[in-house]
Enzyme design. Structure first.
Site, short mmCIF file in Angstrom:
data_model
loop_
_atom_site.label_atom_id
_atom_site.label_comp_id
_atom_site.label_asym_id
_atom_site.label_seq_id
_atom_site.Cartn_x
_atom_site.Cartn_y
_atom_site.Cartn_z
CE LYS A 195 43.15 36.68 39.94
NZ LYS A 195 43.68 35.51 39.24
CE LYS A 248 44.77 35.77 43.46
NZ LYS A 248 45.01 34.79 42.43
C1 PBG Z 1 46.20 33.70 37.65
C2 PBG Z 1 46.42 33.76 39.12
C3 PBG Z 1 47.07 34.81 39.77
C4 PBG Z 1 47.15 34.44 41.10
C5 PBG Z 1 46.53 33.20 41.25
N1 PBG Z 1 46.06 32.80 40.01
C6 PBG Z 1 47.70 36.03 39.23
C7 PBG Z 1 46.97 36.90 38.31
O1 PBG Z 1 45.75 36.89 38.21
O2 PBG Z 1 47.66 37.64 37.61
C8 PBG Z 1 47.82 35.29 42.15
C9 PBG Z 1 48.26 34.61 43.40
C10 PBG Z 1 49.21 35.38 44.21
O3 PBG Z 1 49.57 36.55 43.91
O4 PBG Z 1 49.66 34.84 45.21
N2 PBG Z 1 45.07 33.18 37.14
#
Ligand code: PBG
Length: 324
Positions: A195, A248
């Protein structure tokens, strides 16, 4: 003389279909859904046209209409009131909080639905970070305790797959052990393995009102410049018992999806995030891109790169419009 003419395999629709390498089907799709408190609520996320936050009653209606289209997997995210947030995300493991009630109600009403739950502190944290903040630092090992309690609450509520999105070190193994010790050996873990600290989460943070109050997420989410580091994360997640490895965001990281696919036997998931959805919708609304073709090309590219599970805000429209 030209012996090889690749165009021969493109000369008719029948032949083009015969040599098609990659397919997308409803079973590849996971639909993220946002939840808010209250009754009969349905509020559109301004930066994500067509995507809404639902109160639980409307969430059940939405899940039902998706399932009628053959879309059976959902990833739930809560928009929590500020007054319920604290430094330790305490409300996240209350069995009666908005989120755990939503999981329970969806599973009670639709036992055959696959419910994916998000484990991270940010929607419940007064600091808006995925872990506990102390003097501007995100504490790793102390956060694991909260994540473990949260995952266990999701399992008690009936989660099929738990998806830790926090990027703390060691959390997959920690959560696996807690689940196993509490009789939840069959609850799966879809790890957010790679991520990245991305600009493309902006609309999601609007949807949940969960942006960090100070600082950024670069001390736990990965540097967008790095590819090989994803292999370190993947090896750890495999060893710690993950059932899926997720990448992601998706579109700017197709190389990472492919890298994990080539280096792991586990199924690979890709999260086509909020900013990627917003970008496409904005261009479509301006008449600058063809809706069906641009959306299908994006989703197909994720399958081609190697993702079997695709989390996408486009999931429902693809089926509702019969684009598959
Ligand atoms: C937070 C989380 C995020 C997303 C999913 N879980 C945002 C972040 O890490 O700030 C993003 C999903 C998206 O942008 O569609 N744990």
């Amino acid at each position: 003389m030209m012996l090889k003419r690749p165009r021969r395999n493109r000369k008719s629709e029948a032949i083009r279909q015969m040599v098609q390498e990659t397919y997308l089907s409803a079973s590849n799709l996971i639909f993220p859904l946002f939840i808010i408190d209250g009754q009969n609520q349905k509020t559109e996320v301004s930066s994500m046209p067509g995507i809404f936050r639902y109160s639980i009653d409307n969430l059940l209606r939405e899940v039902e209409s998706c399932m009628e289209l053959g879309l059976n997997a959902f990833d739930l995210f809560p928009n929590m009131e500020d007054s319920l947030k604290d430094k330790y995300a305490t409300v996240s493991y209350d069995d009666n909080c908005l989120y755990n009630r939503a999981i329970r109600e969806v599973k009670a009403r639709f036992p055959e639905a696959c419910v994916v739950t998000d484990v991270a502190m940010d929607p419940y944290s007064s600091d808006g970070h995925d872990g506990i903040v102390e003097n501007g630092e995100i504490l790793n090992d102390e956060t694991l305790d909260v994540l473990g309690k949260m995952a266990l609450a999701h399992a008690r509520a009936g989660a099929d797959i738990i998806a830790p999105s926090d990027m703390m070190d060691g959390r997959v193994g920690y959560i696996r052990e807690i689940l196993d010790n509490n009789g939840f050996k069959n609850v799966s873990i879809m790890s957010y393995t790679a991520k990245y600290a991305s600009a493309f989460y902006g609309p999601f943070r609007d949807a949940l009102n969960s942006a960090p109050k100070a600082g950024d997420k670069k001390s736990y989410q990965m540097n967008p410049a790095n590819q090989r580091e994803a292999l370190i994360e993947a090896a750890l997640d495999e060893d710690e018992g993950a059932d899926f490895l997720m990448v992601k965001p998706a579109l700017s990281y197709l190389d990472v999806i492919k890298l994990l696919k080539d280096n792991s036997e586990l199924p690979i998931a890709a999260y086509n995030v909020s900013g990627e959805y917003a970008m496409l919708k904005a261009a479509i609304q301006n008449g600058w891109l063809d809706e069906r073709r641009s959306i299908m090309e994006v989703l197909m590219s994720l399958r081609r790169a190697g993702a079997t599970a695709i989390l996408s805000y486009h999931a429902k429209e693809v089926l509702a419009n019969k684009w598959l």
